[in-house]
Design a protein around this motif. Structure first.
Motif, PDB file in Angstrom:
ATOM      1  N   ILE A  64      -4.374  -9.801  -9.385  1.00 21.14           N
ATOM      2  CA  ILE A  64      -3.578  -8.755  -8.756  1.00 21.14           C
ATOM      3  C   ILE A  64      -2.347  -8.490  -9.636  1.00 21.14           C
ATOM      4  O   ILE A  64      -1.516  -9.365  -9.825  1.00 21.14           O
ATOM      5  CB  ILE A  64      -3.132  -9.152  -7.337  1.00 21.14           C
ATOM      6  N   LYS A  65      -2.263  -7.306 -10.171  1.00 29.15           N
ATOM      7  CA  LYS A  65      -1.153  -6.943 -11.047  1.00 29.15           C
ATOM      8  C   LYS A  65      -0.393  -5.735 -10.527  1.00 29.15           C
ATOM      9  O   LYS A  65       0.509  -5.230 -11.206  1.00 29.15           O
ATOM     10  CB  LYS A  65      -1.687  -6.664 -12.462  1.00 29.15           C
ATOM     11  N   TYR A  66      -0.764  -5.281  -9.347  1.00 30.31           N
ATOM     12  CA  TYR A  66      -0.158  -4.066  -8.796  1.00 30.31           C
ATOM     13  C   TYR A  66      -0.027  -4.224  -7.299  1.00 30.31           C
ATOM     14  O   TYR A  66      -1.001  -4.532  -6.610  1.00 30.31           O
ATOM     15  CB  TYR A  66      -1.054  -2.869  -9.116  1.00 30.31           C
ATOM     16  N   ARG A  67       1.205  -4.050  -6.783  1.00 33.27           N
ATOM     17  CA  ARG A  67       1.436  -4.117  -5.351  1.00 33.27           C
ATOM     18  C   ARG A  67       2.630  -3.234  -5.013  1.00 33.27           C
ATOM     19  O   ARG A  67       3.640  -3.244  -5.702  1.00 33.27           O
ATOM     20  CB  ARG A  67       1.708  -5.551  -4.889  1.00 33.27           C
ATOM     21  N   ARG A  68       2.501  -2.470  -3.939  1.00 35.61           N
ATOM     22  CA  ARG A  68       3.584  -1.607  -3.490  1.00 35.61           C
ATOM     23  C   ARG A  68       3.670  -1.634  -1.965  1.00 35.61           C
ATOM     24  O   ARG A  68       2.673  -1.860  -1.275  1.00 35.61           O
ATOM     25  CB  ARG A  68       3.381  -0.153  -3.956  1.00 35.61           C
ATOM     26  N   HIS A  69       4.872  -1.395  -1.440  1.00 40.11           N
ATOM     27  CA  HIS A  69       5.097  -1.298   0.003  1.00 40.11           C
ATOM     28  C   HIS A  69       5.688   0.069   0.329  1.00 40.11           C
ATOM     29  O   HIS A  69       6.396   0.659  -0.485  1.00 40.11           O
ATOM     30  CB  HIS A  69       6.071  -2.385   0.480  1.00 40.11           C
ATOM     31  N   TRP A  70       5.386   0.558   1.522  1.00 40.28           N
ATOM     32  CA  TRP A  70       6.004   1.805   1.974  1.00 40.28           C
ATOM     33  C   TRP A  70       6.090   1.806   3.499  1.00 40.28           C
ATOM     34  O   TRP A  70       5.505   0.967   4.173  1.00 40.28           O
ATOM     35  CB  TRP A  70       5.236   3.024   1.458  1.00 40.28           C
ATOM     36  N   ILE A  71       6.868   2.740   4.034  1.00 42.69           N
ATOM     37  CA  ILE A  71       7.029   2.884   5.481  1.00 42.69           C
ATOM     38  C   ILE A  71       6.183   4.059   5.945  1.00 42.69           C
ATOM     39  O   ILE A  71       6.268   5.156   5.387  1.00 42.69           O
ATOM     40  CB  ILE A  71       8.507   3.113   5.852  1.00 42.69           C
ATOM     41  N   ALA A  72       5.345   3.816   6.937  1.00 46.29           N
ATOM     42  CA  ALA A  72       4.469   4.862   7.472  1.00 46.29           C
ATOM     43  C   ALA A  72       4.769   5.069   8.950  1.00 46.29           C
ATOM     44  O   ALA A  72       5.341   4.191   9.613  1.00 46.29           O
ATOM     45  CB  ALA A  72       3.001   4.478   7.277  1.00 46.29           C
ATOM     46  N   TYR A  73       4.371   6.211   9.473  1.00 47.81           N
ATOM     47  CA  TYR A  73       4.545   6.520  10.893  1.00 47.81           C
ATOM     48  C   TYR A  73       3.206   6.990  11.463  1.00 47.81           C
ATOM     49  O   TYR A  73       2.598   7.933  10.956  1.00 47.81           O
ATOM     50  CB  TYR A  73       5.609   7.597  11.088  1.00 47.81           C
ATOM     51  N   GLN A 130       1.182  -1.421   2.886  1.00 50.09           N
ATOM     52  CA  GLN A 130       1.106  -2.187   1.636  1.00 50.09           C
ATOM     53  C   GLN A 130      -0.160  -1.784   0.886  1.00 50.09           C
ATOM     54  O   GLN A 130      -1.193  -1.492   1.492  1.00 50.09           O
ATOM     55  CB  GLN A 130       1.073  -3.689   1.907  1.00 50.09           C
ATOM     56  N   VAL A 131      -0.083  -1.747  -0.428  1.00 54.49           N
ATOM     57  CA  VAL A 131      -1.249  -1.483  -1.260  1.00 54.49           C
ATOM     58  C   VAL A 131      -1.227  -2.439  -2.447  1.00 54.49           C
ATOM     59  O   VAL A 131      -0.171  -2.734  -3.000  1.00 54.49           O
ATOM     60  CB  VAL A 131      -1.278  -0.014  -1.739  1.00 54.49           C
TER      61      VAL A 131
END
Length: 248
Positions: free
Chosen positions: A118-127, A136-137
């Motif tokens: 795993i070399k790529y991870r991102r977080h975001w806020i969703a509704y 999370q991805v």
């Protein structure tokens, strides 16, 4: 007699093949549901497990949605869980909780991530349904010089109160996870062996297609026994927000 033998062989092959797949195509605008949640599925290219027809009252989630397209495969999974099974339990039903957002948060990677490539991870806020949710991805590569594929994994978690839940103070968690597998470079998924590379989708097209499919499903999600009054009282409803796909 020869024609009869050929006919019998074809019938055996036909019957055998017709029962090998555990999946069936969804029906036009089919309502997929259990006791906690429902969605209306409109994309007939998706398939679900045939067992859903005989065991409709699944305990936690809906049957997984599967779709096979040129160069890629999609899986979408919608689940609801009692709160006790989830980490960060105090965050999802706390109006003051700080959700991770990779626009302002620097991702870190540990040895477990490296071991899983795993070399790529991102977080975001969703509704979703006016609930504030954590997204999370992450992605990982598989294979080597002879075969190379990318798996990109998305997940969104939303906390809510259920009017009928007698345990855990009525707390439940909605979880939506979705994945695409994509064959890189000159690689092929088994189903695409005979296709030329130019006939396959690009990785960006595959990713955009999955996001659009999820967006269409999210529009139709209905949480049963949703305690709207309690959510409003605790400041957990966000009526000015709409679901947007992750930019990652």
């Amino acid at each position: 007699m020869k024609n009869l033998i050929i006919f019998l062989i074809l019938m055996i092959l036909f019957n055998g093949c017709s029962h090998t797949s555990p999946y069936r195509q969804i029906k036009p605008n089919e309502i997929i549901q259990n006791k906690y949640v429902l969605v209306e599925a409109s994309d007939r290219l998706f398939e679900i497990n045939k067992k859903y027809d005989t065991v409709p009252k699944l305990k936690t989630g809906l049957p997984r949605f599967h779709k096979s397209i040129k160069g890629s495969q999609y899986t979408i999974n919608i689940q609801t869980y009692p709160y006790k099974y989830m980490q960060m339990k105090d965050s999802y039903l706390n109006k003051d909780a700080k959700y991770l957002d990779s626009d302002t948060y620097v991702e870190t990677y540990d040895e477990n991530d490296k071991e899983q490539n795993i070399k790529y991870r991102r977080h975001w806020i969703a509704y979703i349904n006016n609930m504030k949710c954590s997204g999370q991805v992450f992605s990982r590569n598989h294979g080597g010089t002879l075969y190379s594929a990318t798996t990109k994994n998305y997940s969104i978690a939303c906390g809510y109160y259920d009017k009928t839940e007698k345990e855990y103070n009525g707390q439940r968690l909605l979880m939506i996870s979705y994945i695409y597998n994509y064959a890189n470079d000159k690689s092929r998924l088994q189903k695409d062996t005979n296709l030329k590379r130019e006939e396959l989708l690009t990785k960006q097209q595959a990713e955009d297609g999955l996001k659009q499919a999820v967006k269409e499903l999210v529009k139709t999600i209905k949480i049963k026994n949703f305690d709207k009054e309690r959510m409003e009282k605790e400041g957990l409803m966000h009526y000015d927000k709409e679901f947007k796909s992750s930019k990652w």
